[in-house]
Design an enzyme around this catalytic site. Structure first.
Site, PDB file in Angstrom:
ATOM      1  N   SER A 130      55.105  18.490  43.925  1.00 54.13           N
ATOM      2  CA  SER A 130      56.474  18.096  43.594  1.00 54.13           C
ATOM      3  C   SER A 130      57.447  18.513  44.685  1.00 54.13           C
ATOM      4  O   SER A 130      57.293  19.560  45.304  1.00 54.13           O
ATOM      5  CB  SER A 130      56.930  18.733  42.273  1.00 54.13           C
ATOM      6  OG  SER A 130      58.256  18.320  41.986  1.00 54.13           O
ATOM      7  N   LYS A 184      52.040  18.627  36.129  1.00 57.27           N
ATOM      8  CA  LYS A 184      52.945  17.800  36.950  1.00 57.27           C
ATOM      9  C   LYS A 184      53.534  16.678  36.118  1.00 57.27           C
ATOM     10  O   LYS A 184      54.705  16.318  36.263  1.00 57.27           O
ATOM     11  CB  LYS A 184      52.179  17.229  38.149  1.00 57.27           C
ATOM     12  CG  LYS A 184      52.994  16.238  39.002  1.00 57.27           C
ATOM     13  CD  LYS A 184      54.260  16.865  39.582  1.00 57.27           C
ATOM     14  CE  LYS A 184      54.947  16.036  40.633  1.00 57.27           C
ATOM     15  NZ  LYS A 184      55.420  14.715  40.301  1.00 57.27           N
ATOM     16  N   HIS A 187      56.201  18.109  34.088  1.00 60.58           N
ATOM     17  CA  HIS A 187      57.305  18.359  35.038  1.00 60.58           C
ATOM     18  C   HIS A 187      58.134  17.086  35.165  1.00 60.58           C
ATOM     19  O   HIS A 187      59.371  17.113  35.054  1.00 60.58           O
ATOM     20  CB  HIS A 187      56.746  18.769  36.397  1.00 60.58           C
ATOM     21  CG  HIS A 187      57.730  18.647  37.530  1.00 60.58           C
ATOM     22  ND1 HIS A 187      58.014  17.446  38.150  1.00 60.58           N
ATOM     23  CD2 HIS A 187      58.508  19.568  38.135  1.00 60.58           C
ATOM     24  CE1 HIS A 187      58.935  17.638  39.090  1.00 60.58           C
ATOM     25  NE2 HIS A 187      59.246  18.920  39.089  1.00 60.58           N
ATOM     26  N   ASN A 188      57.486  15.966  35.361  1.00 59.66           N
ATOM     27  CA  ASN A 188      58.210  14.708  35.521  1.00 59.66           C
ATOM     28  C   ASN A 188      58.911  14.264  34.244  1.00 59.66           C
ATOM     29  O   ASN A 188      59.997  13.671  34.289  1.00 59.66           O
ATOM     30  CB  ASN A 188      57.265  13.609  36.016  1.00 59.66           C
ATOM     31  CG  ASN A 188      56.993  13.731  37.506  1.00 59.66           C
ATOM     32  OD1 ASN A 188      56.938  14.836  38.049  1.00 59.66           O
ATOM     33  ND2 ASN A 188      56.836  12.606  38.170  1.00 59.66           N
ATOM     34  N   GLU A 191      61.955  16.169  34.197  1.00 55.97           N
ATOM     35  CA  GLU A 191      62.791  15.564  35.250  1.00 55.97           C
ATOM     36  C   GLU A 191      63.525  14.346  34.719  1.00 55.97           C
ATOM     37  O   GLU A 191      64.745  14.185  34.900  1.00 55.97           O
ATOM     38  CB  GLU A 191      61.872  15.178  36.409  1.00 55.97           C
ATOM     39  CG  GLU A 191      62.465  14.414  37.554  1.00 55.97           C
ATOM     40  CD  GLU A 191      61.371  13.931  38.512  1.00 55.97           C
ATOM     41  OE1 GLU A 191      60.599  14.772  39.002  1.00 55.97           O
ATOM     42  OE2 GLU A 191      61.283  12.716  38.744  1.00 55.97           O
TER      43      GLU A 191
END
Ligand code: 6PG
Length: 466
Positions: A130, A184, A187-188, A191
């Site tokens: 990232s 991840k 995480h997105n 986001e």
């Protein structure tokens, strides 16, 4: 860092940036690319770093040049091209070698690929990277999923190239197989929610409170000096400060309001639902992007129904407190998904370490992550961030502000998909007794599904079935 050598296949934007970062940190990098001509161009552009980079015109040449146990990082699309790549390299590799997928992969694919390579006595690593090109070049946050053996080989390299927070490299082995790619993915998802929340607040400030876009930019920049400090807050203030040279309009006004999405936010929601988890703030952000893409329909609806929205004099300090509370709930939802997956897939994910490696390099890096890491370390129930005493004051002062913002925006006609979802999540989760008893009664009435009673053990049916 002369001890390690790694192979990197795929010299696109991210691959090239990672290769340069590794070379800069003293790693010897062997590179190749599907189109060999890109290798020469890459080496020409690499300047002095080219001394630590060896270019190859073929994948076989690259693999032959690597010492065993090999580390072969692929920065290529993690869909069919990755499967084709594995078909090609498996016969060329030796037992104990590791292939690393550093793309945004569906973690189910990563788990499948890890199983496939294990059948050949090979390791497959899913590496979430990232921070975009800037992060890949100068310090990403990385979330590794794979074997301990692979981590032993990769750790010196990844720690050398990772972003650092107070000297702590923002990289970790999250767990086996798909764990890294899943972290991840979440995480997105976070986001997406944070970006949408910022867009909602921008709407209130610019079009509700009718503030000049440059004033709005300054408000975001000011918030970035306080508890809401984050990369996304910083870039939001910056993108709002630009003007479009040819038209002299605010640059934001020449951008078409149709959001793209490569899919990682959607994957987060799909997996959350599959896990029986709720990710309503992330789902709201994915929905908002999908609705934005239906611009012709929205234009028709505006012609039909009008888009009248009342002026909204909303206080920036109230918005700041509301956003901070919503951000806590946003991360709370994200970490609940991680906790559910950790149990489902037996990954033993560590929320403390995940919060720590998100503090620098990645897109959702934020000041709040220091407290989030500390909260997970100090106060069970470990997985329920919103119950942590560390956030009591933020929530106690922020929830009333969030309620006022959502209420006023609803009355004036400003959509707040993420902020409204935050408030609903909070109001639902703080109700010890809700109305699901009615759901149970309805299910039993039409489907004889039965229900539990509050005063007796066992499964029961309502009187409607007598
Ligand atoms: C990162 C970003 C990145 C993201 C792309 C496109 O962590 O560096 O999350 O991986 O996938 O920026 O994302 P969307 O098209 O899904 O918005």
């Amino acid at each position: 860092m002369n001890s390690r050598k790694i192979g990197l296949y795929g010299l696109g934007t991210m691959g090239a940036a990672l290769a340069l970062n590794m070379a800069e940190k003293g790693v010897k990098v062997e590179v190749a690319n599907r189109t060999p001509s890109a290798v020469l161009r890459f080496l020409d552009d690499a300047g002095p770093l080219a001394e630590r980079i060896a270019g190859h015109q073929s994948l076989k040449g690259l693999i032959t040049a690597l010492p065993t146990p090999r580390l072969l990082l692929a920065m290529i699309p993690s869909t069919a091209p990755m499967d084709a790549f594995l078909d090609e390299v498996i016969p060329l590799l030796s037992p104990g070698d590791t292939v690393i997928d550093a793309g945004n992969a569906d973690f189910h694919d990563t788990r499948r690929r890890a199983t496939l390579l294990a059948e050949h006595d090979l390791h497959f690593v899913g590496l979430g990277v990232s921070g975009g090109e800037e992060g890949a070049r100068h310090g990403p946050s990385m979330m590794m999923g794979g074997s301990e053996d692979s981590w032993d080989g990769l750790e010196p390299i990844l720690s050398a190239i990772a972003a650092r927070h107070d000297g702590d490299p923002c990289v970790a082995r999250c767990g086996p197989d798909g764990a890294g790619h899943f972290v991840k993915t979440v995480h997105n998802g976070i986001e997406y929610a944070d970006m949408e929340m910022l867009a909602e607040v921008y709407d209130l400030l610019r079009f509700g409170a009718v503030r000049d876009v440059r004033d709005v930019a300054e408000i975001f920049a000011k918030w970035n000096q306080g508890p809401l400090e984050s990369y996304l807050m910083e870039i939001t203030g910056k993108v709002l400060s630009y003007a479009d040279a040819p038209t002299n309009l605010p640059f934001i006004d020449v951008i078409l309001d149709r959001a793209g999405q490569k899919g990682t936010g959607r994957w987060t929601v799909i997996e959350a639902v599959r896990l029986g988890q709720s990710a309503t703030m992330i789902e709201a952000a994915v929905a908002a992007r999908a609705w934005s893409a239906e611009k012709p329909l929205r234009e028709t609806a505006e012609e039909t129904f009008g888009a009248d929205r009342a002026a909204l004099d909303i206080d920036a300090d109230m918005l700041e407190r509301a956003m901070l509370a919503a951000r806590v709930l946003e991360y709370a939802q994200g970490f609940r998904i991680l906790a559910a997956a950790s149990v489902e897939y037996d990954w033993h994910l560590d929320p403390v370490r995940i919060a720590q490696i998100w503090r620098a390099g990645c897109i959702i890096r934020a000041r709040l992550l220091d407290d989030i890491a500390a909260a997970f370390a100090e106060s069970p129930p470990k997985d329920q961030l919103f119950l942590s005493p560390r956030f009591s004051s933020v929530l106690m002062s922020g929830i009333p502000a969030l309620r006022e913002v959502v209420t006023r925006a609803a009355q004036a006609g400003y959509p707040l998909p993420v902020l409204a979802a935050a408030l609903t999540f909070w109001d639902t989760m703080r109700q010890g007794r809700g109305t699901a008893s009615l759901i149970q009664a309805q299910r039993d009435f039409f489907g004889r599904h039965g229900f539990e009673r509050i005063d007796q053990e066992g499964d029961h049916h309502g009187p409607w079935w007598r």
